[in-house]
Each structure stands twice: as C-alpha cells, then as structure tokens.
Scaffold this active site. Structure first.
Site, PDB file in Angstrom:
ATOM      1  N   GLU A 199       0.835  -1.212   0.000  1.00  0.00           N
ATOM      2  CA  GLU A 199       0.000   0.000   0.000  1.00  0.00           C
ATOM      3  C   GLU A 199       0.866   1.257   0.000  1.00  0.00           C
ATOM      4  OE1 GLU A 199      -3.079  -0.186  -0.636  1.00  0.00           O
ATOM      5  OE2 GLU A 199      -3.182  -2.356  -0.412  1.00  0.00           O
TER       6      GLU A 199
ATOM      7  N   HIS B 274       2.198   2.057  -3.427  1.00  0.00           N
ATOM      8  CA  HIS B 274       1.269   2.806  -4.296  1.00  0.00           C
ATOM      9  C   HIS B 274       1.445   4.313  -4.084  1.00  0.00           C
ATOM     10  CE1 HIS B 274      -1.241  -0.188  -6.256  1.00  0.00           C
ATOM     11  NE2 HIS B 274      -1.621  -0.753  -5.123  1.00  0.00           N
TER      12      HIS B 274
ATOM     13  N   GLU C  15      -0.655  -2.438  -9.767  1.00  0.00           N
ATOM     14  CA  GLU C  15      -0.593  -3.502  -8.751  1.00  0.00           C
ATOM     15  C   GLU C  15       0.768  -4.211  -8.802  1.00  0.00           C
ATOM     16  OE1 GLU C  15      -2.628  -3.755  -6.299  1.00  0.00           O
ATOM     17  OE2 GLU C  15      -3.723  -2.129  -7.239  1.00  0.00           O
TER      18      GLU C  15
HETATM   19 ZN    ZN Z   1      -2.622  -2.527  -4.692  1.00  0.00          ZN
END
Ligand code: ZN
Length: 300
Positions: free
Chosen positions: A165, A168, A227
C-alpha cells in the site's frame, strides 16, 4: 460551429450527390485528430519517472497537492469510522511498529533513488472492521482494517500488505490515475465531436467501441501495472525493513483465496494469481539480496 455544419448539411440535401451524401454522415477525422494532438501534447508534457522501477508515468499534480488531498481523505475516513478507530491494543502496536520501520526505509529508499525525502507526514491507524483491507494515501496516511489480521497471519504478512500500500503512494499511482482520466476525457470529447455528424445509432456504436478500448486497452492494463509495480516496490521495502520477503507470495495467495471467483486477467484490475506468483519468483533474488545487505540475520 455546430450551426454552420448543420447549414452545410441541409444545403447538400436531396439525391443530388450520392458520394458526398455518404460522406456527410461519416466520422470527422480532422476534429478527432485535433483532440488527439492535444492529448499527445498533454501526455508528453507531463512525464515523470517512478522511483525504483524507472517507469515513465503521466502526472500533473504536484506532490504537495497530492499530500494535501491525502490528508483530507484520511481525516474524512477516520472521522467516518469514529469509535472503530482503535487507540490501543496489540494490533495497534504491531501496525505502528511495522509502519514506522517501513516509513524509515521508504525515506531511505527515496533519498537513494531521487536525492530527496518524500515530504510525507506518515500516520498509522487501525480500523475495526470485518474487511480484509488496508490503504496508504499520498502523504503516507495509512490504515489497516482488523479483518486483515487473520489473513496476514504474522508480522511479515502484515508488513507485506502495508509495504504494498505504501508503494502505491510512493509511486504516485493516485495522481497518475487522475491525469490519465483527464487525458481520456480529452480523447473522449474528440471522439464524441468527431462522431457528432453521424446518425444516433452510429454515434452510439462509435462511443461504445471507444469506451471498450479505453477500458480494456487502457484503464484496466494500467490498474494491473500499478498492482505489479506496488508488489515490486513493496517487496524491496519490506526486505529493507527486515521483514521476510518470501512471505509476499504466500500472503497474496491467502488474500486470493478470500476473494472467491476471480475474473479473467484482461477483465480484472489485478494481475492474475499466476502472473503474480511468476513476478515474485523473478523479483525474489533481488529482494533477498536487499534483505541480506540490510539485516543482521541472513536468508540462505
Ligand atoms: Zn494494490
């Protein structure tokens, strides 16, 4: 502009010219090309480099603006969750400890990569909720939902999710998505105007095809790319912070087992489980090297 087109069209009426008559209902490529040129300029004028992976990305928002938006959303989410935001206990302690370690390593990683710190504030919270989820907003505003804890299973698993996370946020994926949506709007307006002279059914068909192309050819592949990129940056981050990177593929397997039926990869916002496993296999030697360089106990 529109009126002139309409007038010209009415002057061309009747059966006088079949060839020209067919053309007037066609797609106006000149208008579309004008918008495409605008979109291309927007694209090339706003290129940034993602740290660690070196990928070029489209991004217009300044990091300070991103952090400001991140803080606003974070405050809103925490306020909405009220008493469900936990203030003490073993999970809060674990999330804080892991968070602080990851944040320190993230700053170190960014200084090595870009020569400067992130400017992030960093905050870690735990929200009581059955959902197995976590997020990190620009600014390092991070939260873990308690439903994630049983699936994380251990500290390494929790670090893998939090690292993903945070990655990102480090890679500015939110700002990139916003810039891409702006570009899609420019192109979409061009297509709509290009198709403006066609009859209603043809317009609908053109917009439908455009919608499909932008969804399956653009938005979803980018989502999967984000991702994969967060997996990669997160993996190195976790290793630098001395959590076992080998937990990453196991963790995502446990997460995948939660989701039930997964759509085929081309329809999905996430890479398929098989792609993810293969990616981790490819990245693991570098992660283990980072771990062994940074940490006192070594992985053989
Ligand atoms: Zn993700």
């Amino acid at each position: 502009m529109v009126n002139r087109y309409n007038m010209r069209r009415s002057n061309l009426g009747g059966t006088r010219s079949m060839a020209r008559g067919r053309r007037r209902g066609g797609f106006r490529w000149q208008i579309m090309l004008l918008f495409a040129a605008g979109a291309a300029f927007y694209y090339f004028a706003n290129q940034e480099t993602v740290p660690i992976t070196g990928r070029k990305q489209l991004r217009t928002m300044k990091p300070a603006q991103e952090i400001q938006l991140g803080l606003q959303s974070y405050q809103q989410i925490l306020a909405d969750n009220g008493d469900a935001v936990l203030t003490s206990g073993p999970v809060v302690d674990a999330v804080n400890e892991i968070g602080v370690k990851l944040a320190r390593q993230a700053e170190g990683m960014m200084v090595e990569e870009t020569g400067k710190e992130t400017g992030f504030d960093w905050a870690f919270n735990v929200i009581e909720s059955p959902q197995a989820n976590a997020f990190a907003l620009p600014g390092g505003y991070t939260a873990v939902y308690t439903g994630l804890i049983p699936i994380a299973e251990n500290e390494d698993g929790l670090a893998v999710v939090m690292g993903h996370e945070i990655a990102h946020a480090l890679a500015h994926h939110g700002a990139e998505r916003m810039a891409q949506q702006n570009m899609q709007r420019i192109v979409s307006a061009g297509v709509a105007m290009g198709a403006g002279g066609m009859d209603y059914g043809a317009q609908k068909a053109v917009m439908g095809v455009f919608g499909g192309i932008s969804q399956y050819g653009f938005a979803l592949p980018f989502s999967r790319k984000h991702e994969s990129e967060a997996d990669e940056i997160g993996l190195y981050l976790v290793a630098r912070a001395c959590y076992d990177p080998r937990e990453a593929p196991k963790l995502w397997e446990r997460m995948g087992a939660q989701g039930g039926q997964t759509p085929p990869e081309f329809q999905s916002t996430h890479p398929s489980p098989a792609t993810r496993v293969a990616d981790f296999q490819r990245l693991m030697p570098r992660a283990i090297e980072i771990y062994n360089r940074s940490c006192s106990n070594k992985i053989q």
